[in-house]
Design a protein around this motif. Sequence first.
Motif, PDB file in Angstrom:
ATOM      1  N   THR A   1       0.872  -1.086  -0.027  1.00  0.00           N
ATOM      2  CA  THR A   1      -0.102  -0.170  -0.065  1.00  0.00           C
ATOM      3  C   THR A   1       0.913   1.307  -0.153  1.00  0.00           C
ATOM      4  O   THR A   1       0.654   2.369  -0.786  1.00  0.00           O
TER       5      THR A   1
ATOM      6  N   ASN B   1      -7.663  11.746  -2.522  1.00  0.00           N
ATOM      7  CA  ASN B   1      -8.133  10.456  -2.796  1.00  0.00           C
ATOM      8  C   ASN B   1      -7.312   9.367  -2.464  1.00  0.00           C
ATOM      9  O   ASN B   1      -7.608   8.574  -2.042  1.00  0.00           O
ATOM     10  N   HIS B   2      -6.110   9.433  -2.994  1.00  0.00           N
ATOM     11  CA  HIS B   2      -5.322   8.387  -2.839  1.00  0.00           C
ATOM     12  C   HIS B   2      -5.051   8.270  -1.483  1.00  0.00           C
ATOM     13  O   HIS B   2      -4.879   6.909  -0.898  1.00  0.00           O
TER      14      HIS B   2
ATOM     15  N   GLU C   1      -7.619   6.131   0.106  1.00  0.00           N
ATOM     16  CA  GLU C   1      -7.613   4.831  -0.341  1.00  0.00           C
ATOM     17  C   GLU C   1      -6.655   4.111   0.724  1.00  0.00           C
ATOM     18  O   GLU C   1      -6.719   3.002   0.934  1.00  0.00           O
TER      19      GLU C   1
ATOM     20  N   GLN D   1      -7.412   0.770   3.130  1.00  0.00           N
ATOM     21  CA  GLN D   1      -6.540  -0.392   3.158  1.00  0.00           C
ATOM     22  C   GLN D   1      -6.246  -0.559   4.634  1.00  0.00           C
ATOM     23  O   GLN D   1      -6.490  -1.642   4.870  1.00  0.00           O
TER      24      GLN D   1
ATOM     25  N   GLU E   1     -10.514  -2.360  -3.090  1.00  0.00           N
ATOM     26  CA  GLU E   1     -10.006  -0.900  -2.836  1.00  0.00           C
ATOM     27  C   GLU E   1      -8.426  -0.594  -3.593  1.00  0.00           C
ATOM     28  O   GLU E   1      -8.079   0.237  -3.854  1.00  0.00           O
TER      29      GLU E   1
ATOM     30  N   HIS F   1      -8.827   1.208  -6.737  1.00  0.00           N
ATOM     31  CA  HIS F   1      -8.685   2.689  -6.392  1.00  0.00           C
ATOM     32  C   HIS F   1      -7.467   3.268  -6.105  1.00  0.00           C
ATOM     33  O   HIS F   1      -6.923   4.320  -6.595  1.00  0.00           O
ATOM     34  N   LEU F   2      -6.820   2.467  -5.303  1.00  0.00           N
ATOM     35  CA  LEU F   2      -5.332   2.973  -4.924  1.00  0.00           C
ATOM     36  C   LEU F   2      -4.387   3.273  -5.995  1.00  0.00           C
ATOM     37  O   LEU F   2      -3.714   4.065  -6.379  1.00  0.00           O
TER      38      LEU F   2
ATOM     39  N   CYS G   1      -5.601   6.104  -8.495  1.00  0.00           N
ATOM     40  CA  CYS G   1      -5.370   7.489  -7.900  1.00  0.00           C
ATOM     41  C   CYS G   1      -3.865   7.733  -8.152  1.00  0.00           C
ATOM     42  O   CYS G   1      -3.181   8.831  -8.669  1.00  0.00           O
TER      43      CYS G   1
ATOM     44  N   MET H   1     -14.880   5.036  -8.531  1.00  0.00           N
ATOM     45  CA  MET H   1     -14.786   4.890  -7.116  1.00  0.00           C
ATOM     46  C   MET H   1     -16.010   5.191  -6.376  1.00  0.00           C
ATOM     47  O   MET H   1     -16.146   4.568  -5.317  1.00  0.00           O
TER      48      MET H   1
ATOM     49  N   GLU I   1     -17.479   2.670  -3.804  1.00  0.00           N
ATOM     50  CA  GLU I   1     -17.459   2.919  -2.387  1.00  0.00           C
ATOM     51  C   GLU I   1     -19.174   2.760  -1.730  1.00  0.00           C
ATOM     52  O   GLU I   1     -19.327   2.413  -0.622  1.00  0.00           O
TER      53      GLU I   1
END
Length: 215
Positions: free
Chosen positions: A23, A60-61, A64, A68, A94, A97-98, A101, A174, A178
């Motif tokens: 992550t 936003n990152h 995420e 996590q 998720e 998404h990570l 972003c 996203m 979500e």
Amino acid sequence: MTAKRRYSLFDQVIRQADQALRTLVPGAATAERSSPAEQREFTEMSDEERKHAAGLMRINHTGEVCAQALYQGQALTARLPEVRDAMEEAAREEVDHLVWCENRIKDLGSHTSRLNPAFYALSFGIGAVAGKISDRMSLGFVAATEEQVCKHLSHHMSSLPVQDEKSKAVLLQMLEDEARHATHALEAGGLRFPLPVKLGMSALSKVMTKTTYRV
């Protein structure tokens, strides 16, 4: 039928450490789905517009990253196996998404937040405590958190430069994911948090957004 393997506490800790590295280390995570941004045409933006878009996508990152950590902490202390499995599955979703972003931030010529390790540790601790209290609390925290995330995503979509269709496409997908996670958490028996708790969570999220926009 082969029984699903159950990991020991030590195995789980190792898995959590591996997930934390995936992550937090740029480029370490891999998305299962292609980025929605790939379906949109490139458009020119001014330096100021790119800087603003990058700041929003950095928020936003980091969101995420927190998601996590939250899911991993909850999975570590969840009591029911099905709840633990649900948390781990949500965390896997998720990851897309990570990565989306992170890639969009790179395309905008910027970097992810340097505060991510601190936010990861904080969110992991909150998730572990919630899971330890009860599975209903844990699921309720997921629902309330996703509700906050959806609000941020909706706001950011309207705040992005008009021509930044690539970032908007990422945020739109996203938002859909979500909202589904929040619904599933409540349907699984999650506790509906009272307004004062949600207000407290909102205040904490504002601290995150203000710091990660630039740092």
